[in-house]
Motif scaffolding. Structure first.
Motif, PDB file in Angstrom:
ATOM      1  N   GLU A   8       0.832  -1.209   0.000  1.00 57.17           N
ATOM      2  CA  GLU A   8       0.000   0.000   0.000  1.00 57.17           C
ATOM      3  C   GLU A   8       0.867   1.260   0.000  1.00 57.17           C
ATOM      4  O   GLU A   8       0.563   2.228  -0.700  1.00 57.17           O
ATOM      5  N   MET A   9       1.942   1.258   0.771  1.00 50.28           N
ATOM      6  CA  MET A   9       2.845   2.410   0.796  1.00 50.28           C
ATOM      7  C   MET A   9       3.498   2.619  -0.563  1.00 50.28           C
ATOM      8  O   MET A   9       3.571   3.739  -1.065  1.00 50.28           O
ATOM      9  N   LEU A  10       3.978   1.535  -1.144  1.00 47.51           N
ATOM     10  CA  LEU A  10       4.734   1.647  -2.387  1.00 47.51           C
ATOM     11  C   LEU A  10       3.872   2.033  -3.580  1.00 47.51           C
ATOM     12  O   LEU A  10       4.386   2.556  -4.569  1.00 47.51           O
ATOM     13  N   LYS A  11       2.568   1.828  -3.482  1.00 45.35           N
ATOM     14  CA  LYS A  11       1.676   2.276  -4.553  1.00 45.35           C
ATOM     15  C   LYS A  11       1.801   3.781  -4.774  1.00 45.35           C
ATOM     16  O   LYS A  11       1.637   4.273  -5.883  1.00 45.35           O
ATOM     17  N   ARG A  12       2.103   4.517  -3.706  1.00 48.53           N
ATOM     18  CA  ARG A  12       2.215   5.978  -3.795  1.00 48.53           C
ATOM     19  C   ARG A  12       3.498   6.447  -4.470  1.00 48.53           C
ATOM     20  O   ARG A  12       3.661   7.637  -4.725  1.00 48.53           O
ATOM     21  N   THR A  13       4.403   5.525  -4.735  1.00 50.27           N
ATOM     22  CA  THR A  13       5.690   5.905  -5.311  1.00 50.27           C
ATOM     23  C   THR A  13       5.819   5.561  -6.789  1.00 50.27           C
ATOM     24  O   THR A  13       6.867   5.769  -7.375  1.00 50.27           O
ATOM     25  N   VAL A  14       4.762   5.034  -7.379  1.00 52.26           N
ATOM     26  CA  VAL A  14       4.817   4.629  -8.786  1.00 52.26           C
ATOM     27  C   VAL A  14       4.680   5.866  -9.676  1.00 52.26           C
ATOM     28  O   VAL A  14       3.783   6.678  -9.493  1.00 52.26           O
ATOM     29  N   HIS A  20       8.774   6.709 -22.463  1.00 51.58           N
ATOM     30  CA  HIS A  20       8.408   5.392 -22.991  1.00 51.58           C
ATOM     31  C   HIS A  20       7.138   4.829 -22.352  1.00 51.58           C
ATOM     32  O   HIS A  20       6.824   3.665 -22.547  1.00 51.58           O
ATOM     33  N   HIS A  21       6.443   5.615 -21.573  1.00 58.68           N
ATOM     34  CA  HIS A  21       5.207   5.203 -20.914  1.00 58.68           C
ATOM     35  C   HIS A  21       5.399   3.947 -20.072  1.00 58.68           C
ATOM     36  O   HIS A  21       4.535   3.090 -20.012  1.00 58.68           O
ATOM     37  N   MET A  22       6.556   3.847 -19.441  1.00 55.25           N
ATOM     38  CA  MET A  22       6.838   2.741 -18.525  1.00 55.25           C
ATOM     39  C   MET A  22       6.778   3.278 -17.108  1.00 55.25           C
ATOM     40  O   MET A  22       7.141   4.417 -16.847  1.00 55.25           O
ATOM     41  N   LYS A  23       6.326   2.458 -16.174  1.00 57.27           N
ATOM     42  CA  LYS A  23       6.206   2.882 -14.786  1.00 57.27           C
ATOM     43  C   LYS A  23       7.353   2.314 -13.965  1.00 57.27           C
ATOM     44  O   LYS A  23       7.890   1.244 -14.267  1.00 57.27           O
ATOM     45  N   HIS A  24       7.722   3.043 -12.907  1.00 60.61           N
ATOM     46  CA  HIS A  24       8.768   2.600 -12.001  1.00 60.61           C
ATOM     47  C   HIS A  24       8.502   3.176 -10.612  1.00 60.61           C
ATOM     48  O   HIS A  24       7.713   4.108 -10.451  1.00 60.61           O
ATOM     49  N   ILE A  25       9.178   2.621  -9.622  1.00 60.91           N
ATOM     50  CA  ILE A  25       9.080   3.139  -8.256  1.00 60.91           C
ATOM     51  C   ILE A  25      10.089   4.262  -8.117  1.00 60.91           C
ATOM     52  O   ILE A  25      11.260   4.106  -8.443  1.00 60.91           O
ATOM     53  N   ASP A  26       9.620   5.406  -7.627  1.00 61.39           N
ATOM     54  CA  ASP A  26      10.459   6.588  -7.496  1.00 61.39           C
ATOM     55  C   ASP A  26      10.324   7.133  -6.072  1.00 61.39           C
ATOM     56  O   ASP A  26       9.323   7.762  -5.732  1.00 61.39           O
ATOM     57  N   LEU A  27      11.329   6.892  -5.247  1.00 65.24           N
ATOM     58  CA  LEU A  27      11.271   7.334  -3.852  1.00 65.24           C
ATOM     59  C   LEU A  27      11.453   8.840  -3.692  1.00 65.24           C
ATOM     60  O   LEU A  27      11.263   9.363  -2.601  1.00 65.24           O
ATOM     61  N   THR A  28      11.759   9.537  -4.766  1.00 66.77           N
ATOM     62  CA  THR A  28      11.841  10.999  -4.662  1.00 66.77           C
ATOM     63  C   THR A  28      10.451  11.623  -4.557  1.00 66.77           C
ATOM     64  O   THR A  28      10.328  12.814  -4.297  1.00 66.77           O
ATOM     65  N   LEU A  29       9.408  10.824  -4.738  1.00 74.30           N
ATOM     66  CA  LEU A  29       8.035  11.323  -4.623  1.00 74.30           C
ATOM     67  C   LEU A  29       7.581  11.450  -3.170  1.00 74.30           C
ATOM     68  O   LEU A  29       6.545  12.051  -2.912  1.00 74.30           O
ATOM     69  N   VAL A  30       8.338  10.882  -2.242  1.00 71.21           N
ATOM     70  CA  VAL A  30       7.951  10.941  -0.826  1.00 71.21           C
ATOM     71  C   VAL A  30       8.824  11.964  -0.098  1.00 71.21           C
ATOM     72  O   VAL A  30       9.956  12.225  -0.493  1.00 71.21           O
ATOM     73  N   ASN A  64       0.585  -1.494  -9.402  1.00 77.03           N
ATOM     74  CA  ASN A  64       0.262  -0.870 -10.692  1.00 77.03           C
ATOM     75  C   ASN A  64       1.484  -0.469 -11.501  1.00 77.03           C
ATOM     76  O   ASN A  64       1.519   0.598 -12.104  1.00 77.03           O
ATOM     77  N   LEU A  65       2.494  -1.342 -11.497  1.00 76.31           N
ATOM     78  CA  LEU A  65       3.671  -1.100 -12.334  1.00 76.31           C
ATOM     79  C   LEU A  65       3.454  -1.557 -13.773  1.00 76.31           C
ATOM     80  O   LEU A  65       4.238  -1.212 -14.642  1.00 76.31           O
ATOM     81  N   ASN A  66       2.433  -2.332 -14.010  1.00 77.20           N
ATOM     82  CA  ASN A  66       2.178  -2.866 -15.357  1.00 77.20           C
ATOM     83  C   ASN A  66       1.555  -1.811 -16.240  1.00 77.20           C
ATOM     84  O   ASN A  66       0.767  -1.045 -15.913  1.00 77.20           O
TER      85      ASN A  66
END
Length: 66
Positions: A8-14, A20-30, A64-66
């Protein structure tokens, strides 16, 4: 922290890569003062994947990385 809380926490970092319309986890968002909590969440997920409690693909789908 359990696996569900970590996911649930990591969903906020996607974040979507604008090129290229690819998703990734970005900890700079927190906020910086919360970064340690998110790093721990990544550790919880990594351990769960290594122990076979969740697959990499299932984790990607749940955040939701897909």
């Amino acid at each position: 922290m359990d696996l569900i809380q970590a996911i649930e926490m990591l969903k906020r970092t996607v974040k979507e890569n604008g090129t290229h319309h690819m998703k990734h986890i970005d900890l700079t968002l927190v906020p910086a003062d919360e970064k340690g909590h998110y790093e721990r969440a990544l550790g919880v997920v990594k351990l769960a994947i290594m122990e076979g409690k969740i697959s990499q693909d299932e984790f990607a789908a749940r955040v939701n990385l897909n």
